[in-house]
Design a protein around this motif. Structure first.
Motif, PDB file in Angstrom:
ATOM      1  N   ALA A   1     123.393  24.082  89.775  1.00 53.19           N
ATOM      2  CA  ALA A   1     124.795  23.695  89.605  1.00 53.19           C
ATOM      3  C   ALA A   1     125.488  24.588  88.586  1.00 53.19           C
ATOM      4  O   ALA A   1     126.637  25.007  88.779  1.00 53.19           O
ATOM      5  CB  ALA A   1     124.879  22.225  89.173  1.00 53.19           C
ATOM      6  N   ALA A   2     124.777  24.895  87.480  1.00 45.46           N
ATOM      7  CA  ALA A   2     125.371  25.744  86.441  1.00 45.46           C
ATOM      8  C   ALA A   2     125.688  27.138  86.982  1.00 45.46           C
ATOM      9  O   ALA A   2     126.674  27.762  86.576  1.00 45.46           O
ATOM     10  CB  ALA A   2     124.431  25.840  85.248  1.00 45.46           C
ATOM     11  N   LEU A   3     124.861  27.603  87.905  1.00 41.87           N
ATOM     12  CA  LEU A   3     125.081  28.925  88.497  1.00 41.87           C
ATOM     13  C   LEU A   3     126.028  28.870  89.696  1.00 41.87           C
ATOM     14  O   LEU A   3     126.373  29.910  90.257  1.00 41.87           O
ATOM     15  CB  LEU A   3     123.741  29.531  88.943  1.00 41.87           C
ATOM     16  N   GLY A   4     126.409  27.668  90.095  1.00 44.10           N
ATOM     17  CA  GLY A   4     127.329  27.531  91.229  1.00 44.10           C
ATOM     18  C   GLY A   4     126.735  28.008  92.543  1.00 44.10           C
ATOM     19  O   GLY A   4     127.463  28.505  93.414  1.00 44.10           O
ATOM     20  N   LEU A   5     125.420  27.839  92.705  1.00 46.90           N
ATOM     21  CA  LEU A   5     124.779  28.316  93.933  1.00 46.90           C
ATOM     22  C   LEU A   5     125.287  27.536  95.139  1.00 46.90           C
ATOM     23  O   LEU A   5     125.490  26.322  95.076  1.00 46.90           O
ATOM     24  CB  LEU A   5     123.256  28.169  93.833  1.00 46.90           C
ATOM     25  N   ARG A   6     125.462  28.244  96.244  1.00 45.36           N
ATOM     26  CA  ARG A   6     125.899  27.625  97.504  1.00 45.36           C
ATOM     27  C   ARG A   6     124.698  27.578  98.448  1.00 45.36           C
ATOM     28  O   ARG A   6     124.442  28.529  99.183  1.00 45.36           O
ATOM     29  CB  ARG A   6     127.062  28.426  98.107  1.00 45.36           C
ATOM     30  N   ILE A   7     123.969  26.478  98.381  1.00 43.27           N
ATOM     31  CA  ILE A   7     122.713  26.366  99.123  1.00 43.27           C
ATOM     32  C   ILE A   7     122.969  25.734 100.486  1.00 43.27           C
ATOM     33  O   ILE A   7     123.541  24.645 100.587  1.00 43.27           O
ATOM     34  CB  ILE A   7     121.689  25.537  98.326  1.00 43.27           C
ATOM     35  N   ASP A   8     122.531  26.424 101.526  1.00 46.65           N
ATOM     36  CA  ASP A   8     122.729  25.975 102.906  1.00 46.65           C
ATOM     37  C   ASP A   8     121.346  25.799 103.534  1.00 46.65           C
ATOM     38  O   ASP A   8     120.642  26.775 103.791  1.00 46.65           O
ATOM     39  CB  ASP A   8     123.539  27.026 103.660  1.00 46.65           C
ATOM     40  N   LEU A   9     120.955  24.547 103.751  1.00 50.55           N
ATOM     41  CA  LEU A   9     119.622  24.230 104.269  1.00 50.55           C
ATOM     42  C   LEU A   9     119.735  23.685 105.680  1.00 50.55           C
ATOM     43  O   LEU A   9     120.457  22.714 105.925  1.00 50.55           O
ATOM     44  CB  LEU A   9     118.953  23.199 103.350  1.00 50.55           C
ATOM     45  N   HIS A  10     119.025  24.308 106.614  1.00 48.19           N
ATOM     46  CA  HIS A  10     119.023  23.882 108.009  1.00 48.19           C
ATOM     47  C   HIS A  10     117.596  23.579 108.474  1.00 48.19           C
ATOM     48  O   HIS A  10     116.657  24.285 108.115  1.00 48.19           O
ATOM     49  CB  HIS A  10     119.584  24.982 108.924  1.00 48.19           C
ATOM     50  N   GLY A  11     117.447  22.545 109.292  1.00 46.92           N
ATOM     51  CA  GLY A  11     116.183  22.302 109.974  1.00 46.92           C
ATOM     52  C   GLY A  11     115.142  21.541 109.191  1.00 46.92           C
ATOM     53  O   GLY A  11     113.970  21.519 109.592  1.00 46.92           O
ATOM     54  N   ALA A  12     115.517  20.906 108.080  1.00 42.21           N
ATOM     55  CA  ALA A  12     114.535  20.187 107.271  1.00 42.21           C
ATOM     56  C   ALA A  12     113.834  19.093 108.070  1.00 42.21           C
ATOM     57  O   ALA A  12     112.705  18.714 107.743  1.00 42.21           O
ATOM     58  CB  ALA A  12     115.208  19.579 106.030  1.00 42.21           C
ATOM     59  N   GLU A  13     114.469  18.608 109.136  1.00 42.72           N
ATOM     60  CA  GLU A  13     113.869  17.542 109.945  1.00 42.72           C
ATOM     61  C   GLU A  13     112.565  17.975 110.613  1.00 42.72           C
ATOM     62  O   GLU A  13     111.793  17.131 111.095  1.00 42.72           O
ATOM     63  CB  GLU A  13     114.852  17.055 111.012  1.00 42.72           C
ATOM     64  N   HIS A  14     112.280  19.273 110.630  1.00 40.14           N
ATOM     65  CA  HIS A  14     111.031  19.743 111.234  1.00 40.14           C
ATOM     66  C   HIS A  14     109.814  19.462 110.354  1.00 40.14           C
ATOM     67  O   HIS A  14     108.679  19.570 110.823  1.00 40.14           O
ATOM     68  CB  HIS A  14     111.116  21.237 111.531  1.00 40.14           C
ATOM     69  N   LEU A  15     110.039  19.136 109.083  1.00 40.75           N
ATOM     70  CA  LEU A  15     108.925  18.740 108.223  1.00 40.75           C
ATOM     71  C   LEU A  15     108.696  17.239 108.374  1.00 40.75           C
ATOM     72  O   LEU A  15     109.607  16.443 108.127  1.00 40.75           O
ATOM     73  CB  LEU A  15     109.227  19.067 106.758  1.00 40.75           C
ATOM     74  N   PRO A  16     107.495  16.808 108.773  1.00 40.63           N
ATOM     75  CA  PRO A  16     107.246  15.363 108.934  1.00 40.63           C
ATOM     76  C   PRO A  16     107.439  14.608 107.617  1.00 40.63           C
ATOM     77  O   PRO A  16     107.166  15.142 106.535  1.00 40.63           O
ATOM     78  CB  PRO A  16     105.773  15.316 109.377  1.00 40.63           C
ATOM     79  N   ARG A  17     107.901  13.386 107.711  1.00 40.30           N
ATOM     80  CA  ARG A  17     108.101  12.551 106.520  1.00 40.30           C
ATOM     81  C   ARG A  17     106.783  12.035 105.949  1.00 40.30           C
ATOM     82  O   ARG A  17     106.723  11.659 104.774  1.00 40.30           O
ATOM     83  CB  ARG A  17     109.016  11.367 106.840  1.00 40.30           C
ATOM     84  N   THR A  18     105.753  11.985 106.753  1.00 45.29           N
ATOM     85  CA  THR A  18     104.455  11.500 106.285  1.00 45.29           C
ATOM     86  C   THR A  18     103.351  12.405 106.824  1.00 45.29           C
ATOM     87  O   THR A  18     103.548  13.130 107.808  1.00 45.29           O
ATOM     88  CB  THR A  18     104.193  10.057 106.755  1.00 45.29           C
ATOM     89  N   GLY A  19     102.205  12.337 106.182  1.00 47.75           N
ATOM     90  CA  GLY A  19     101.032  13.068 106.655  1.00 47.75           C
ATOM     91  C   GLY A  19     100.988  14.501 106.162  1.00 47.75           C
ATOM     92  O   GLY A  19     101.979  15.054 105.675  1.00 47.75           O
ATOM     93  N   GLY A  20      99.822  15.099 106.294  1.00 42.81           N
ATOM     94  CA  GLY A  20      99.627  16.458 105.829  1.00 42.81           C
ATOM     95  C   GLY A  20     100.409  17.470 106.639  1.00 42.81           C
ATOM     96  O   GLY A  20     100.670  17.279 107.828  1.00 42.81           O
ATOM     97  N   ALA A  21     100.794  18.559 105.988  1.00 40.48           N
ATOM     98  CA  ALA A  21     101.516  19.642 106.652  1.00 40.48           C
ATOM     99  C   ALA A  21     101.424  20.887 105.775  1.00 40.48           C
ATOM    100  O   ALA A  21     101.136  20.800 104.576  1.00 40.48           O
ATOM    101  CB  ALA A  21     102.979  19.276 106.894  1.00 40.48           C
ATOM    102  N   VAL A  22     101.672  22.039 106.376  1.00 41.39           N
ATOM    103  CA  VAL A  22     101.707  23.311 105.649  1.00 41.39           C
ATOM    104  C   VAL A  22     103.080  23.928 105.852  1.00 41.39           C
ATOM    105  O   VAL A  22     103.528  24.104 106.988  1.00 41.39           O
ATOM    106  CB  VAL A  22     100.615  24.281 106.145  1.00 41.39           C
ATOM    107  N   LEU A  23     103.764  24.227 104.749  1.00 42.14           N
ATOM    108  CA  LEU A  23     105.023  24.971 104.777  1.00 42.14           C
ATOM    109  C   LEU A  23     104.707  26.430 104.484  1.00 42.14           C
ATOM    110  O   LEU A  23     104.047  26.729 103.481  1.00 42.14           O
ATOM    111  CB  LEU A  23     105.988  24.453 103.715  1.00 42.14           C
ATOM    112  N   ALA A  24     105.153  27.339 105.345  1.00 44.50           N
ATOM    113  CA  ALA A  24     104.866  28.758 105.159  1.00 44.50           C
ATOM    114  C   ALA A  24     106.177  29.540 105.183  1.00 44.50           C
ATOM    115  O   ALA A  24     106.919  29.487 106.161  1.00 44.50           O
ATOM    116  CB  ALA A  24     103.932  29.263 106.251  1.00 44.50           C
ATOM    117  N   SER A  25     106.449  30.269 104.103  1.00 47.01           N
ATOM    118  CA  SER A  25     107.741  30.935 103.949  1.00 47.01           C
ATOM    119  C   SER A  25     107.584  32.422 103.647  1.00 47.01           C
ATOM    120  O   SER A  25     106.552  32.871 103.136  1.00 47.01           O
ATOM    121  CB  SER A  25     108.517  30.274 102.802  1.00 47.01           C
TER     122      SER A  25
END
Length: 273
Positions: A18-42
């Motif tokens: 917020a202090a830096l005024g970043l404009r963060i645009d996040l799309h597709g977060a629904e592809h990460l399951p809400r429960t259970g194991g998973a691997v995020l690879a970026s």
């Protein structure tokens, strides 16, 4: 304790955003399951990438346990926080140990975050992928979720020539793709190539849709050479990356030796006392 520390760190990060005024645009977060194991690879374009990839987890009510290089755990305050948040330490000489810990975390229902390129890409293009992320997802039979981040490599540098200096109002794009569900007998190397292709597609989309453009020729440092920028080409970038890893490993070893010497000196002092 781990989640309390994590919440404090997230709160501090968001205050910084917020202090830096970043404009963060996040799309597709629904592809990460809400429960259970998973691997995020970026992909990996800056040291604080984990702060932005971690937002994917928070959007879904999850905490991401990142694999991070050994040197990050050495400074007293930062290292204590990393361990408190149950991030996973990686010794590049013994990466299999970190993978075992990652498997344990995923099988316990955690989300593990991995940067398969191993280090920041100074060409801003994808480096070759290591198979660790694909192997963990295959062995544990959990979703392998591809992520691309773009724009955050500009935050710590000025708008002209890429000189160091905090930059306000920077857009940051994060795109999460559909998960890969590897077969139980899949070859992790083949799955890793599939993952790299998915991340490449997401990264291309992030670059194409990014709201900023270079203001002039001096401001093309943050654009890949293949797109008309002045970033190092792929081969030069790989050389810079490898040199950076060697320097980081040497620095980490020096810090570790100093820490061991201090511990031995303290033990001798305690015995004399």
């Amino acid at each position: 304790m781990p989640e309390r520390t994590y919440r404090l760190v997230i709160g501090a990060a968001r205050a910084g955003f917020a202090a830096l005024g970043l404009r963060i645009d996040l799309h597709g977060a629904e592809h990460l399951p809400r429960t259970g194991g998973a691997v995020l690879a970026s992909n990996h374009v800056s040291s604080p990438d984990f702060l932005f990839v971690g937002l994917v987890g928070r959007e879904r009510g999850r905490y991401v346990r990142f694999l991070a290089k050994h040197g990050v755990f050495l400074p007293p305050v930062v290292g204590d926080a990393m361990r408190a948040m149950r991030h996973i330490e990686v010794d590049r000489a013994h990466g299999e140990i970190a993978l075992r810990h990652a498997v344990q975390a995923v099988r316990a229902g955690e989300v593990v975050g991995i940067f398969p390129e191993r280090t920041v890409s100074h060409s801003w293009e994808l480096r070759p992928f290591r198979p660790g992320a694909a192997a963990v997802a295959t062995w544990c039979q959990v979703p392998l979720v591809p992520v691309a981040v773009w724009g955050n490599h500009r935050i710590g540098r000025s708008g002209r020539g890429g000189r160091f200096g905090l930059r306000r109002g920077t857009p940051v794009t994060i795109i999460v793709g559909e998960p890969i569900l590897p077969e139980p007998d899949a070859d992790p190397y083949a799955v890793s190539e599939q993952l790299r292709a998915r991340v490449a597609t997401l990264l291309a989309e992030a670059v194409d849709t990014y709201p900023d453009r270079p203001s002039d020729d001096a401001d093309r440092w943050w654009v890949p050479r293949s797109r008309g920028g002045t970033a190092p080409g792929v081969e030069d970038g790989l050389r810079i990356d490898e040199e950076g890893m060697r320097r980081a490993d040497l620095a980490a070893e020096r810090r570790a030796r100093r820490s061991r010497r201090r511990a031995r000196a303290a033990a001798r002092q305690a015995r004399r006392g």
